[in-house]
Design an enzyme around this catalytic site. Structure first.
Site, PDB file in Angstrom:
ATOM      1  N   ASN A   7      65.144  10.807  27.021  1.00 46.09           N
ATOM      2  CA  ASN A   7      64.165  10.868  28.388  1.00 46.09           C
ATOM      3  C   ASN A   7      62.800   9.920  28.218  1.00 46.09           C
ATOM      4  OD1 ASN A   7      61.500  11.841  29.560  1.00 46.09           O
ATOM      5  ND2 ASN A   7      61.222  13.650  28.530  1.00 46.09           N
ATOM      6  N   ARG A  92      66.891  12.628  31.697  1.00 40.38           N
ATOM      7  CA  ARG A  92      65.879  12.850  32.660  1.00 40.38           C
ATOM      8  C   ARG A  92      65.113  11.977  33.320  1.00 40.38           C
ATOM      9  NH1 ARG A  92      60.331  12.937  31.839  1.00 40.38           N
ATOM     10  NH2 ARG A  92      59.505  14.157  33.789  1.00 40.38           N
ATOM     11  N   HIS A 181      59.348  19.123  37.426  1.00 36.12           N
ATOM     12  CA  HIS A 181      59.790  20.449  37.005  1.00 36.12           C
ATOM     13  C   HIS A 181      61.007  20.845  37.680  1.00 36.12           C
ATOM     14  CE1 HIS A 181      55.399  20.506  34.971  1.00 36.12           C
ATOM     15  NE2 HIS A 181      56.424  20.512  34.102  1.00 36.12           N
ATOM     16  N   ARG A 242      44.817  17.702  33.679  1.00 29.75           N
ATOM     17  CA  ARG A 242      45.078  17.273  35.051  1.00 29.75           C
ATOM     18  C   ARG A 242      44.351  18.600  35.632  1.00 29.75           C
ATOM     19  NH1 ARG A 242      50.858  17.244  35.033  1.00 29.75           N
ATOM     20  NH2 ARG A 242      51.878  15.114  33.460  1.00 29.75           N
ATOM     21  N   GLU A 386      65.431  22.113  29.320  1.00 27.89           N
ATOM     22  CA  GLU A 386      65.992  21.123  30.196  1.00 27.89           C
ATOM     23  C   GLU A 386      67.340  20.600  29.495  1.00 27.89           C
ATOM     24  OE1 GLU A 386      61.437  19.952  32.374  1.00 27.89           O
ATOM     25  OE2 GLU A 386      61.363  20.979  30.501  1.00 27.89           O
TER      26      GLU A 386
END
Ligand code: ADP
Length: 400
Positions: A7, A92, A181, A242, A386
């Site tokens: 990633n 990813r 996601h 966020r 993941e």
């Protein structure tokens, strides 16, 4: 059979080496940080739990990847004896645009397509490409695959993914809702159905991935039909730093009052808001829960807002799917925060939810059913993974 999962961020490389022979096993994992700065850091952990850390200049991703590979074959803290033992690399990738409806084996055409949508994910896709090219450089014979955060959501109907903007904005700039996601939403929905012995193709599921970033997805008969993140990962529920959903007019007002440029406003809504901004305590749920137990009113308000915004999405997705059979909680907060789960699932009996408040207490990091046996809607916590999805897809694409 070892698969290296990468990633790559703009200044970091997260990695895991998984043995995918029979029961998948993580052999090593780690992180290279501060790429491009004066000194970079490598933190590596092997399957015996031994940690190895080093500091040195890491001018670019190729040097970073070389460090990772050296750590993997090191005599002391390594886990394989030669690089030939790495059979595939899975990346990813944050954004697949409308090109990628599923994971893909990387070739020149796939790389060109990922490159062509860099402006949709300017911080992420260029970094992933650096990682792919670094592997081509260092391990040219090893096949690579890409697994996209967006691809699971490509099944959304146009009524979900279009914004109420002039249509030409979609045609000209590809502005639409993409969602993120996806790897996690798909994984936890399928895992929950496996545990329950359900056929996913017959069920209506709401998956709540609540980590630092957070999103909620309506999964109808195995397909994503709506999700809370949109064109960017700023839309949707409230997150660590966020905003989530916000009146666009409020942002324009703030920009004018505080004289913010576009890039300052972008940084503001991504880094200074959400749980951290409201509480002025922390973006970490554990800190807020500790403060709320002491009676800190701002912490209590923040936690109430956080749960309220999740509840609204659950209600709206039950409406979108004309019902819901199962709600899954995952991500660091979904898996571990009993407090958040308690707030979200209180007063939800109108939906037929009977929540097991006793079992919820202290439940962390486990796959568990948290609804009472006579609840019409099942509630589960499922631990997401993941990297495992990336390694599984990579193995499938490379070796069939
Ligand atoms: P990321 O999006 O960075 O992968 P994670 O999925 O790891 O994030 O989730 C991070 C969040 O999980 C943090 O807000 C953290 O406070 C929360 N979390 C982790 N453990 C607990 C816990 N025991 N109780 C409450 N919150 C927790």
């Amino acid at each position: 059979m070892n698969v290296l999962v990468l990633n790559c961020g703009s200044s970091s490389i997260k990695y895991q080496l998984l043995d995918m022979s029979e029961t998948p096993e993580v052999k090593a994992k780690g992180l290279v940080e501060r790429i491009g700065l004066e000194t970079g850091d490598l933190c590596h952990k092997n399957d015996k739990g031994e940690k190895y850390e080093s500091k040195q200049p890491v001018p670019n991703h190729t040097v970073g990847i070389k460090l990772v590979l050296e750590a993997l074959i090191d005599k002391n803290h390594g886990v394989i004896s030669s690089l030939d033992e790495i059979k595939a690399v899975g990346h990813r990738v944050a954004h697949g645009g409308e090109h990628f409806k599923e994971s893909v084996r990387l070739d020149a055409d796939a790389i060109a397509k990922i490159e062509s949508i860099c402006d949709l994910a300017p911080l992420h896709n260029p970094a992933h490409l650096l990682g792919m090219r670094a592997i081509l450089d260092v391990l040219p014979q090893v096949p690579q695959a890409a697994v996209f955060d967006t691809s699971f959501h490509q099944t959304m109907p146009a009524s979900s993914y279009m914004y109420p903007l002039p249509y030409r904005m979609y045609e000209q700039y590809k502005i639409r809702r993409y969602g993120f996601h996806g790897t996690s939403h798909k994984f936890v929905a399928e895992k929950a159905c496996d545990i329950l012995g359900w056929n996913i193709a017959e069920k209506k599921i709401i998956t709540c991935h609540l980590g630092n970033g957070a999103s909620i997805t309506a999964v109808k008969y195995g397909k994503s039909v709506d999700t809370s993140m949109g064109f960017t990962p700023v839309e949707g529920v409230m997150m660590g730093t966020r905003t989530g959903d916000l009146d666009l007019g409020a942002l324009l007002f703030i920009m004018e009052k505080e004289n913010l440029s576009v890039s300052q406003a972008n940084s503001f809504i991504n880094k200074n808001c959400g749980v951290n901004g409201v509480s002025e305590i922390s973006s970490d749920m554990r800190d807020l829960e500790a403060e709320s137990e002491k009676g800190n009113e701002r912490a209590i308000l923040t936690l109430d807002m956080y749960a309220h915004r999740i509840k609204k999405y659950i209600g709206s997705y039950a409406a979108v799917m004309n019902g819901v059979d199962l709600i899954v909680m995952t991500g660091g907060i979904g898996e571990n925060s009993c407090h958040t789960r308690k707030l979200v699932f209180s007063d939800m009996d109108y939906l037929g939810i009977k929540f097991d408040f006793e079992l919820n207490k202290g439940l962390r990091g486990k796959d568990e059913t948290l609804s009472l046996p006579d609840s019409k809607v099942k509630i589960m916590t499922i631990t997401t993974d993941e990297e495992l999805v990336i390694a599984t897809d990579t193995k499938k694409l490379v070796f069939g």
